[in-house]
Design a protein around this motif. Structure first.
Motif, PDB file in Angstrom:
ATOM      1  N   ARG A 206     -14.083 -54.912   0.886  1.00 57.48           N
ATOM      2  CA  ARG A 206     -14.987 -54.048   1.654  1.00 57.48           C
ATOM      3  C   ARG A 206     -16.179 -53.639   0.782  1.00 57.48           C
ATOM      4  O   ARG A 206     -16.546 -52.457   0.665  1.00 57.48           O
ATOM      5  CB  ARG A 206     -14.247 -52.828   2.204  1.00 57.48           C
ATOM      6  CG  ARG A 206     -13.107 -53.199   3.134  1.00 57.48           C
ATOM      7  CD  ARG A 206     -12.692 -52.036   4.037  1.00 57.48           C
ATOM      8  NE  ARG A 206     -12.102 -50.936   3.307  1.00 57.48           N
ATOM      9  CZ  ARG A 206     -10.807 -50.851   2.998  1.00 57.48           C
ATOM     10  NH1 ARG A 206      -9.979 -51.840   3.343  1.00 57.48           N
ATOM     11  NH2 ARG A 206     -10.331 -49.806   2.352  1.00 57.48           N
ATOM     12  N   ALA A 207     -16.777 -54.647   0.180  1.00 58.72           N
ATOM     13  CA  ALA A 207     -17.873 -54.432  -0.773  1.00 58.72           C
ATOM     14  C   ALA A 207     -19.181 -54.966  -0.211  1.00 58.72           C
ATOM     15  O   ALA A 207     -19.210 -55.703   0.773  1.00 58.72           O
ATOM     16  CB  ALA A 207     -17.547 -55.137  -2.089  1.00 58.72           C
ATOM     17  N   GLU A 208     -20.270 -54.603  -0.858  1.00 53.68           N
ATOM     18  CA  GLU A 208     -21.591 -55.071  -0.439  1.00 53.68           C
ATOM     19  C   GLU A 208     -21.878 -56.471  -0.980  1.00 53.68           C
ATOM     20  O   GLU A 208     -22.520 -57.283  -0.312  1.00 53.68           O
ATOM     21  CB  GLU A 208     -22.653 -54.080  -0.928  1.00 53.68           C
ATOM     22  CG  GLU A 208     -24.042 -54.373  -0.413  1.00 53.68           C
ATOM     23  CD  GLU A 208     -25.042 -53.308  -0.814  1.00 53.68           C
ATOM     24  OE1 GLU A 208     -26.057 -53.663  -1.453  1.00 53.68           O
ATOM     25  OE2 GLU A 208     -24.810 -52.125  -0.497  1.00 53.68           O
ATOM     26  N   ALA A 209     -21.434 -56.743  -2.203  1.00 49.38           N
ATOM     27  CA  ALA A 209     -21.682 -58.052  -2.812  1.00 49.38           C
ATOM     28  C   ALA A 209     -20.577 -58.362  -3.817  1.00 49.38           C
ATOM     29  O   ALA A 209     -19.899 -57.450  -4.311  1.00 49.38           O
ATOM     30  CB  ALA A 209     -23.043 -58.082  -3.502  1.00 49.38           C
TER      31      ALA A 209
ATOM     32  N   LYS B 282     -22.836 -53.135  -5.685  1.00 49.59           N
ATOM     33  CA  LYS B 282     -24.011 -53.205  -4.811  1.00 49.59           C
ATOM     34  C   LYS B 282     -24.738 -54.527  -5.054  1.00 49.59           C
ATOM     35  O   LYS B 282     -24.693 -55.088  -6.147  1.00 49.59           O
ATOM     36  CB  LYS B 282     -24.958 -52.033  -5.102  1.00 49.59           C
ATOM     37  CG  LYS B 282     -24.372 -50.656  -4.807  1.00 49.59           C
ATOM     38  CD  LYS B 282     -24.178 -50.442  -3.318  1.00 49.59           C
ATOM     39  CE  LYS B 282     -23.736 -49.011  -3.028  1.00 49.59           C
ATOM     40  NZ  LYS B 282     -23.472 -48.785  -1.585  1.00 49.59           N
ATOM     41  N   LYS B 283     -25.448 -54.995  -4.037  1.00 45.31           N
ATOM     42  CA  LYS B 283     -26.098 -56.300  -4.142  1.00 45.31           C
ATOM     43  C   LYS B 283     -27.112 -56.345  -5.280  1.00 45.31           C
ATOM     44  O   LYS B 283     -27.189 -57.332  -6.017  1.00 45.31           O
ATOM     45  CB  LYS B 283     -26.778 -56.668  -2.823  1.00 45.31           C
ATOM     46  CG  LYS B 283     -27.320 -58.101  -2.827  1.00 45.31           C
ATOM     47  CD  LYS B 283     -27.959 -58.474  -1.516  1.00 45.31           C
ATOM     48  CE  LYS B 283     -28.379 -59.949  -1.543  1.00 45.31           C
ATOM     49  NZ  LYS B 283     -29.259 -60.293  -2.683  1.00 45.31           N
ATOM     50  N   TRP B 284     -27.887 -55.287  -5.454  1.00 44.50           N
ATOM     51  CA  TRP B 284     -28.896 -55.294  -6.516  1.00 44.50           C
ATOM     52  C   TRP B 284     -28.247 -55.377  -7.889  1.00 44.50           C
ATOM     53  O   TRP B 284     -28.810 -55.981  -8.814  1.00 44.50           O
ATOM     54  CB  TRP B 284     -29.807 -54.076  -6.421  1.00 44.50           C
ATOM     55  CG  TRP B 284     -29.121 -52.745  -6.600  1.00 44.50           C
ATOM     56  CD1 TRP B 284     -28.647 -51.934  -5.615  1.00 44.50           C
ATOM     57  CD2 TRP B 284     -28.834 -52.094  -7.833  1.00 44.50           C
ATOM     58  NE1 TRP B 284     -28.076 -50.810  -6.164  1.00 44.50           N
ATOM     59  CE2 TRP B 284     -28.175 -50.879  -7.519  1.00 44.50           C
ATOM     60  CE3 TRP B 284     -29.068 -52.403  -9.178  1.00 44.50           C
ATOM     61  CZ2 TRP B 284     -27.741 -49.988  -8.494  1.00 44.50           C
ATOM     62  CZ3 TRP B 284     -28.643 -51.517 -10.156  1.00 44.50           C
ATOM     63  CH2 TRP B 284     -27.984 -50.323  -9.814  1.00 44.50           C
TER      64      TRP B 284
ATOM     65  N   ASP C 168     -15.614 -46.640  -3.007  1.00 46.37           N
ATOM     66  CA  ASP C 168     -17.053 -46.431  -2.824  1.00 46.37           C
ATOM     67  C   ASP C 168     -17.663 -45.561  -3.913  1.00 46.37           C
ATOM     68  O   ASP C 168     -18.889 -45.455  -4.020  1.00 46.37           O
ATOM     69  CB  ASP C 168     -17.313 -45.793  -1.451  1.00 46.37           C
ATOM     70  CG  ASP C 168     -16.955 -46.724  -0.300  1.00 46.37           C
ATOM     71  OD1 ASP C 168     -16.992 -47.956  -0.516  1.00 46.37           O
ATOM     72  OD2 ASP C 168     -16.618 -46.230   0.784  1.00 46.37           O
TER      73      ASP C 168
ATOM     74  N   ASP D 255     -18.794 -47.857  -9.287  1.00 49.99           N
ATOM     75  CA  ASP D 255     -20.006 -48.687  -9.243  1.00 49.99           C
ATOM     76  C   ASP D 255     -19.698 -50.164  -9.443  1.00 49.99           C
ATOM     77  O   ASP D 255     -20.341 -51.018  -8.823  1.00 49.99           O
ATOM     78  CB  ASP D 255     -20.989 -48.219 -10.330  1.00 49.99           C
ATOM     79  CG  ASP D 255     -21.414 -46.783 -10.118  1.00 49.99           C
ATOM     80  OD1 ASP D 255     -22.076 -46.507  -9.101  1.00 49.99           O
ATOM     81  OD2 ASP D 255     -21.063 -45.933 -10.954  1.00 49.99           O
TER      82      ASP D 255
ATOM     83  N   ILE E 130     -15.800 -60.241  -0.436  1.00 48.26           N
ATOM     84  CA  ILE E 130     -16.549 -59.094   0.109  1.00 48.26           C
ATOM     85  C   ILE E 130     -15.765 -58.461   1.253  1.00 48.26           C
ATOM     86  O   ILE E 130     -15.643 -57.234   1.349  1.00 48.26           O
ATOM     87  CB  ILE E 130     -17.944 -59.534   0.562  1.00 48.26           C
ATOM     88  CG1 ILE E 130     -18.826 -59.858  -0.652  1.00 48.26           C
ATOM     89  CG2 ILE E 130     -18.601 -58.482   1.449  1.00 48.26           C
ATOM     90  CD1 ILE E 130     -20.110 -60.573  -0.314  1.00 48.26           C
ATOM     91  N   GLN E 131     -15.218 -59.289   2.125  1.00 51.52           N
ATOM     92  CA  GLN E 131     -14.440 -58.795   3.252  1.00 51.52           C
ATOM     93  C   GLN E 131     -13.171 -58.085   2.771  1.00 51.52           C
ATOM     94  O   GLN E 131     -12.842 -56.986   3.240  1.00 51.52           O
ATOM     95  CB  GLN E 131     -14.071 -59.972   4.163  1.00 51.52           C
ATOM     96  CG  GLN E 131     -13.226 -59.585   5.362  1.00 51.52           C
ATOM     97  CD  GLN E 131     -12.741 -60.812   6.142  1.00 51.52           C
ATOM     98  OE1 GLN E 131     -13.029 -61.949   5.772  1.00 51.52           O
ATOM     99  NE2 GLN E 131     -12.000 -60.574   7.201  1.00 51.52           N
TER     100      GLN E 131
ATOM    101  N   SER F 153     -17.627 -64.602   0.106  1.00 48.08           N
ATOM    102  CA  SER F 153     -17.652 -63.946   1.421  1.00 48.08           C
ATOM    103  C   SER F 153     -16.288 -63.348   1.742  1.00 48.08           C
ATOM    104  O   SER F 153     -16.189 -62.221   2.260  1.00 48.08           O
ATOM    105  CB  SER F 153     -18.047 -64.944   2.512  1.00 48.08           C
ATOM    106  OG  SER F 153     -19.375 -65.379   2.338  1.00 48.08           O
TER     107      SER F 153
END
Length: 395
Positions: A102-105, A255-257, A232, A235, A98-99, A95
């Protein structure tokens, strides 16, 4: 005398060959005194070989975080993350990661080597194509080999060559461009803007290794991708906690996926015991320190520029270094080893880097500058380096 088997004879002959070409390596016990000095073979040496870029390795705050975690949780994790080893501290660290990024996952992994080998071999398969900078870290190359994808090596930092290779690639094949941001043996930096442009033009994935940029570049030390505001567009960002952040382990953000896919396909995650709680606690604290104490990065890069400029002024080839990694190219293995030996005799720990880590006839001394070095220590070291360079007729 016992008769040797064929394999014994062959391996010993190979060791002898390495000895003769000055490429045989050995492990030497080293005691670290502080972030600037160490003891090796009973001798006190100025440490110009460590990746402890921000001097956090002995930071009392990291020690306290580790100690508290050991007292509360013990010393081991007990299993892989997918079994019973996913300690609650992993959730906190990821967590925080991520903060910070500045990422999604995000996913914390056991080492930078494990990360590169595991991620590339999870994402790429036979008949896929990986475009790799010629001077990328060995772990990237090993990941490509393990994936069985087709390797296309482009000339170092040459986006024109990269585009020529991309143009020839079949449009229906999965394509991955992978590069270090700061190159570990040259100290120069990838043309990330140019690579992003090509990634978008040719519909490729882009993976960057921020191992030597994490903690050093970016407003909050997030890495070079953030430094040039292209995070951003990347990938997959991989990095380590074992260099500027003074701890251990590695990370990947995406990305989370994509993180979900890596969790399900990365053998180095699935089949490795998880990191101990103490390591996770130090990672969390290190991120906090790196993000808040920007002056450490400023001082580090000022030290590196000063050191590099002085060496260049005296005629050393610093290999277009732009970072805290400052090599001097010597060339021959024997002369490079002699240079490193003489530096140690003068009180400096600096490593002779030889093939296959670097190209043939490009052996070098690799200096790593830190924010913990004092200017007077760097001046003293520069005087010794210049003295040895003149003595061995390198300059």
């Amino acid at each position: 005398m016992t008769n040797q088997t064929q394999w014994e004879t062959e391996i010993k002959a190979e060791l002898e060959f390495l000895e003769n070409i000055f490429q045989r390596r050995s492990i030497v016990t080293t005691k670290e005194l502080n972030s600037s000095w160490l003891i090796r073979n009973g001798q006190k040496l100025l440490n110009l070989a460590s990746n402890n870029y921000l001097g956090l390795l002995n930071d009392s705050r990291l020690k306290k975080a580790a100690s508290k975690a050991i007292d509360k949780y013990g010393v081991g994790s007990g299993a892989s993350r997918l079994m019973t080893g996913n300690h609650p501290l992993y959730d906190k660290v990821e967590s925080r990661l991520i903060q910070w990024k500045r990422a999604e996952a995000a996913l914390v992994l056991n080492s930078g080597y494990t990360a590169n080998v595991g991620i590339i071999s999870a994402l790429m398969k036979r008949d896929d194509i990986v475009f790799s900078d010629k001077l990328n870290h060995a772990s990237i190359i090993d990941g490509i080999v393990l994936s069985r994808a087709k390797l296309q090596r482009y000339r170092h930092r040459d986006t024109n060559h990269l585009e020529a290779l991309l143009m020839k690639a079949p449009k229906d094949k999965r394509k991955l461009i992978v590069t270090d941001t700061v190159f570990s043996m040259d100290g120069d930096i990838a043309d990330l803007e140019g690579i992003v442009r090509l990634k978008e033009k040719y519909n490729a994935m882009l993976m960057v290794d921020e191992a030597h940029a994490s903690g050093v570049y970016g407003k909050g030390g997030q890495g070079y991708s953030h430094h040039v505001n292209l995070q951003d567009k990347v990938d997959i960002q991989v990095g380590t906690f074992s260099k500027a952040l003074g701890s251990f382990g590695a990370y990947v953000v995406a990305k989370k996926w994509l993180i979900d896919y890596i969790i399900n396909r990365m053998r180095g995650l699935i089949y490795s015991t998880a990191l101990p709680p103490a390591v996770l606690a130090t990672i969390e604290k290190a991120i906090e320190i790196v993000e808040e104490e920007r002056e450490k990065r400023t001082l580090l890069l000022q030290h590196a520029e000063y050191f590099r400029n002085r060496l260049t002024r005296f005629g050393f080839d610093t290999c277009e270094s732009e970072s805290q990694i400052v090599p001097i190219i010597i060339g021959a293995n024997s002369q490079t080893q002699s240079f490193a030996t003489r530096l140690q005799e003068e009180g400096i720990a600096a490593i002779a880097v030889r093939p296959p880590t670097v190209p043939e006839n490009k052996a070098r001394i690799r200096f790593a500058i830190t924010s913990a070095h004092q200017k007077k220590e760097l001046d003293w070291a520069l005087e010794k380096i210049i003295q040895v360079g003149k003595e061995l007729e390198v300059i």
